[in-house]
Structure formats: C-alpha cells, structure tokens
Design a protein around this motif. Structure first.
Motif, PDB file in Angstrom:
ATOM      1  N   ARG A  81      28.481  68.424  36.452  1.00  0.00           N
ATOM      2  CA  ARG A  81      29.336  69.605  36.348  1.00  0.00           C
ATOM      3  C   ARG A  81      30.204  69.819  37.593  1.00  0.00           C
ATOM      4  NH1 ARG A  81      26.741  73.607  32.366  1.00  0.00           N
ATOM      5  NH2 ARG A  81      27.928  75.193  33.474  1.00  0.00           N
ATOM      6  N   HIS A  82      30.167  68.888  38.520  1.00  0.00           N
ATOM      7  CA  HIS A  82      30.919  69.036  39.774  1.00  0.00           C
ATOM      8  C   HIS A  82      32.414  69.165  39.507  1.00  0.00           C
ATOM      9  CE1 HIS A  82      32.478  68.146  43.758  1.00  0.00           C
ATOM     10  NE2 HIS A  82      31.261  68.461  44.206  1.00  0.00           N
ATOM     11  N   LYS A  83      33.076  69.992  40.296  1.00  0.00           N
ATOM     12  CA  LYS A  83      34.506  70.264  40.098  1.00  0.00           C
ATOM     13  C   LYS A  83      35.372  69.014  40.230  1.00  0.00           C
ATOM     14  CE  LYS A  83      35.261  71.786  44.866  1.00  0.00           C
ATOM     15  NZ  LYS A  83      36.093  70.734  45.370  1.00  0.00           N
ATOM     16  N   ARG A 115      32.156  57.714  30.430  1.00  0.00           N
ATOM     17  CA  ARG A 115      30.752  57.558  30.814  1.00  0.00           C
ATOM     18  C   ARG A 115      30.565  56.714  32.082  1.00  0.00           C
ATOM     19  NH1 ARG A 115      26.672  58.842  27.857  1.00  0.00           N
ATOM     20  NH2 ARG A 115      27.927  58.850  25.958  1.00  0.00           N
ATOM     21  N   GLN A 116      31.208  55.573  32.146  1.00  0.00           N
ATOM     22  CA  GLN A 116      31.025  54.696  33.301  1.00  0.00           C
ATOM     23  C   GLN A 116      31.588  55.307  34.585  1.00  0.00           C
ATOM     24  OE1 GLN A 116      28.967  52.133  33.319  1.00  0.00           O
ATOM     25  NE2 GLN A 116      28.619  52.707  31.185  1.00  0.00           N
ATOM     26  N   LYS A 117      32.709  56.002  34.474  1.00  0.00           N
ATOM     27  CA  LYS A 117      33.279  56.674  35.658  1.00  0.00           C
ATOM     28  C   LYS A 117      32.378  57.809  36.116  1.00  0.00           C
ATOM     29  CE  LYS A 117      38.068  55.461  34.754  1.00  0.00           C
ATOM     30  NZ  LYS A 117      39.390  55.942  34.368  1.00  0.00           N
ATOM     31  N   LEU A 118      31.790  58.526  35.179  1.00  0.00           N
ATOM     32  CA  LEU A 118      30.870  59.597  35.536  1.00  0.00           C
ATOM     33  C   LEU A 118      29.633  59.030  36.239  1.00  0.00           C
ATOM     34  CD1 LEU A 118      31.115  61.718  32.270  1.00  0.00           C
ATOM     35  CD2 LEU A 118      31.973  62.378  34.536  1.00  0.00           C
ATOM     36  N   ASN A 160      28.093  59.765  44.893  1.00  0.00           N
ATOM     37  CA  ASN A 160      27.966  61.083  45.533  1.00  0.00           C
ATOM     38  C   ASN A 160      26.529  61.608  45.551  1.00  0.00           C
ATOM     39  OD1 ASN A 160      30.883  62.203  46.084  1.00  0.00           O
ATOM     40  ND2 ASN A 160      30.958  61.012  44.209  1.00  0.00           N
ATOM     41  N   TRP A 161      25.594  60.767  45.222  1.00  0.00           N
ATOM     42  CA  TRP A 161      24.200  61.174  45.113  1.00  0.00           C
ATOM     43  C   TRP A 161      23.657  61.797  46.402  1.00  0.00           C
ATOM     44  CZ3 TRP A 161      21.405  61.996  41.015  1.00  0.00           C
ATOM     45  CH2 TRP A 161      20.014  62.164  41.152  1.00  0.00           C
ATOM     46  N   ASN A 162      23.992  61.216  47.527  1.00  0.00           N
ATOM     47  CA  ASN A 162      23.423  61.678  48.805  1.00  0.00           C
ATOM     48  C   ASN A 162      24.357  62.554  49.621  1.00  0.00           C
ATOM     49  OD1 ASN A 162      20.875  60.392  48.543  1.00  0.00           O
ATOM     50  ND2 ASN A 162      21.883  58.451  48.950  1.00  0.00           N
ATOM     51  N   LYS A 163      25.399  63.034  49.004  1.00  0.00           N
ATOM     52  CA  LYS A 163      26.354  63.880  49.743  1.00  0.00           C
ATOM     53  C   LYS A 163      26.001  65.339  49.633  1.00  0.00           C
ATOM     54  CE  LYS A 163      30.140  60.679  49.521  1.00  0.00           C
ATOM     55  NZ  LYS A 163      31.459  60.408  49.117  1.00  0.00           N
ATOM     56  N   LYS A 216      11.949  59.868  37.629  1.00  0.00           N
ATOM     57  CA  LYS A 216      11.075  60.465  36.631  1.00  0.00           C
ATOM     58  C   LYS A 216      10.908  61.975  36.790  1.00  0.00           C
ATOM     59  CE  LYS A 216       8.169  56.319  36.097  1.00  0.00           C
ATOM     60  NZ  LYS A 216       9.268  55.461  36.073  1.00  0.00           N
ATOM     61  N   GLU A 217      11.443  62.554  37.833  1.00  0.00           N
ATOM     62  CA  GLU A 217      11.194  63.956  38.139  1.00  0.00           C
ATOM     63  C   GLU A 217      12.202  64.887  37.468  1.00  0.00           C
ATOM     64  OE1 GLU A 217      11.865  61.654  40.623  1.00  0.00           O
ATOM     65  OE2 GLU A 217       9.777  61.125  40.965  1.00  0.00           O
ATOM     66  N   LYS A 218      11.709  66.058  37.077  1.00  0.00           N
ATOM     67  CA  LYS A 218      12.566  67.071  36.477  1.00  0.00           C
ATOM     68  C   LYS A 218      13.668  67.496  37.457  1.00  0.00           C
ATOM     69  CE  LYS A 218      12.410  71.683  34.437  1.00  0.00           C
ATOM     70  NZ  LYS A 218      11.514  72.757  33.979  1.00  0.00           N
ATOM     71  N   ALA A 219      13.345  67.605  38.741  1.00  0.00           N
ATOM     72  CA  ALA A 219      14.345  68.008  39.735  1.00  0.00           C
ATOM     73  C   ALA A 219      15.488  66.994  39.794  1.00  0.00           C
ATOM     74  CB  ALA A 219      13.699  68.164  41.110  1.00  0.00           C
ATOM     75  N   THR A 220      15.186  65.731  39.602  1.00  0.00           N
ATOM     76  CA  THR A 220      16.216  64.691  39.608  1.00  0.00           C
ATOM     77  C   THR A 220      17.065  64.785  38.344  1.00  0.00           C
ATOM     78  OG1 THR A 220      14.695  63.305  40.870  1.00  0.00           O
ATOM     79  CG2 THR A 220      16.611  62.226  39.942  1.00  0.00           C
ATOM     80  N   TYR A 221      16.439  65.057  37.226  1.00  0.00           N
ATOM     81  CA  TYR A 221      17.153  65.289  35.956  1.00  0.00           C
ATOM     82  C   TYR A 221      18.157  66.428  36.144  1.00  0.00           C
ATOM     83  CZ  TYR A 221      17.449  66.880  31.021  1.00  0.00           C
ATOM     84  OH  TYR A 221      17.850  67.286  29.774  1.00  0.00           O
ATOM     85  N   GLN A 222      17.716  67.493  36.765  1.00  0.00           N
ATOM     86  CA  GLN A 222      18.589  68.644  36.989  1.00  0.00           C
ATOM     87  C   GLN A 222      19.673  68.350  38.025  1.00  0.00           C
ATOM     88  OE1 GLN A 222      15.650  71.689  37.737  1.00  0.00           O
ATOM     89  NE2 GLN A 222      15.562  72.226  35.560  1.00  0.00           N
ATOM     90  N   LYS A 223      19.384  67.469  38.963  1.00  0.00           N
ATOM     91  CA  LYS A 223      20.410  67.074  39.931  1.00  0.00           C
ATOM     92  C   LYS A 223      21.530  66.309  39.231  1.00  0.00           C
ATOM     93  CE  LYS A 223      21.206  64.676  44.286  1.00  0.00           C
ATOM     94  NZ  LYS A 223      20.587  64.053  45.461  1.00  0.00           N
ATOM     95  N   VAL A 224      21.175  65.426  38.312  1.00  0.00           N
ATOM     96  CA  VAL A 224      22.191  64.705  37.538  1.00  0.00           C
ATOM     97  C   VAL A 224      23.041  65.716  36.773  1.00  0.00           C
ATOM     98  CG1 VAL A 224      22.624  63.020  35.700  1.00  0.00           C
ATOM     99  CG2 VAL A 224      20.783  62.619  37.351  1.00  0.00           C
ATOM    100  N   GLU A 225      22.383  66.683  36.142  1.00  0.00           N
ATOM    101  CA  GLU A 225      23.125  67.716  35.412  1.00  0.00           C
ATOM    102  C   GLU A 225      24.078  68.463  36.341  1.00  0.00           C
ATOM    103  OE1 GLU A 225      22.458  71.926  33.028  1.00  0.00           O
ATOM    104  OE2 GLU A 225      20.784  71.064  34.171  1.00  0.00           O
TER     105      GLU A 225
END
Length: 93
Positions: free
Chosen positions: A70-72, A80-83, A90-93, A57-66
């Motif tokens: 954009r990761h290289k 969509r499903q692959k993304l 890679n969430w915790n890397k 629910k946090e804005k910081a998490t929304y921005q982390k997804v964004e």
C-alpha cells in the motif's frame, strides 16, 4: 504456502468480492500478471505467495508485505513482478 487469511490483514477496507476494478481485458496471462490491490482475495494471495517465495512464516511479516503493498510510491502500480521487486528492494528501508 503460508495460509494467512483476510482476518490476518491489518486493513479492513478491501472489497470482499470482485469490485469491478479489474480490467475485463485482463484474462489468462494478463490476469495473473496484475494485482488489484483493492480486492481482499488478491491481497491475501499476493502476501501469502510473497511469504512462500522468501520462506517467511510470521503474521507480522504477512502484514509487512500488506503495508508495503500500500506504499505511496507504488500506489498506481499493478504489475505483479514490479510490485514484488519493489517490496524486495524496499524491505529493509
């Protein structure tokens, strides 16, 4: 569903309208399976749906997804499903 908007995005270089990058063959199911990462509304929708799926629910998490979107390593990926899987893996890397 979380209700973050384009104003909550970190980056401001997205097209505010359909930018022509969409493949005109992507209609119906295909259009739902692809993400145009240059279009503001698609990025906002993708990030909000990811948060909803994971009960974030946090804005910081929304921005982390964004940021991860954009990761290289997934620069040329639009499925969509692959993304979603790549971001989850890679969430915790």
């Amino acid at each position: 569903m979380p209700n973050f908007t384009a104003d909550d995005l970190m980056n401001k270089d997205y097209s505010p309208t359909v930018d022509g990058g969409d493949n005109p063959k992507y209609r119906g199911v295909l259009d739902r399976n692809k993400v145009d990462k240059t279009e503001e509304y698609e990025v906002v929708y993708f990030c909000n749906k990811f948060l909803e799926k994971h009960s974030f629910k946090e804005k910081a998490t929304y921005q982390k997804v964004e940021r991860l979107l954009r990761h290289k390593d997934i620069k040329d990926e639009d499925d969509r499903q692959k993304l979603i899987k790549w971001i989850e893996d890679n969430w915790n890397k």
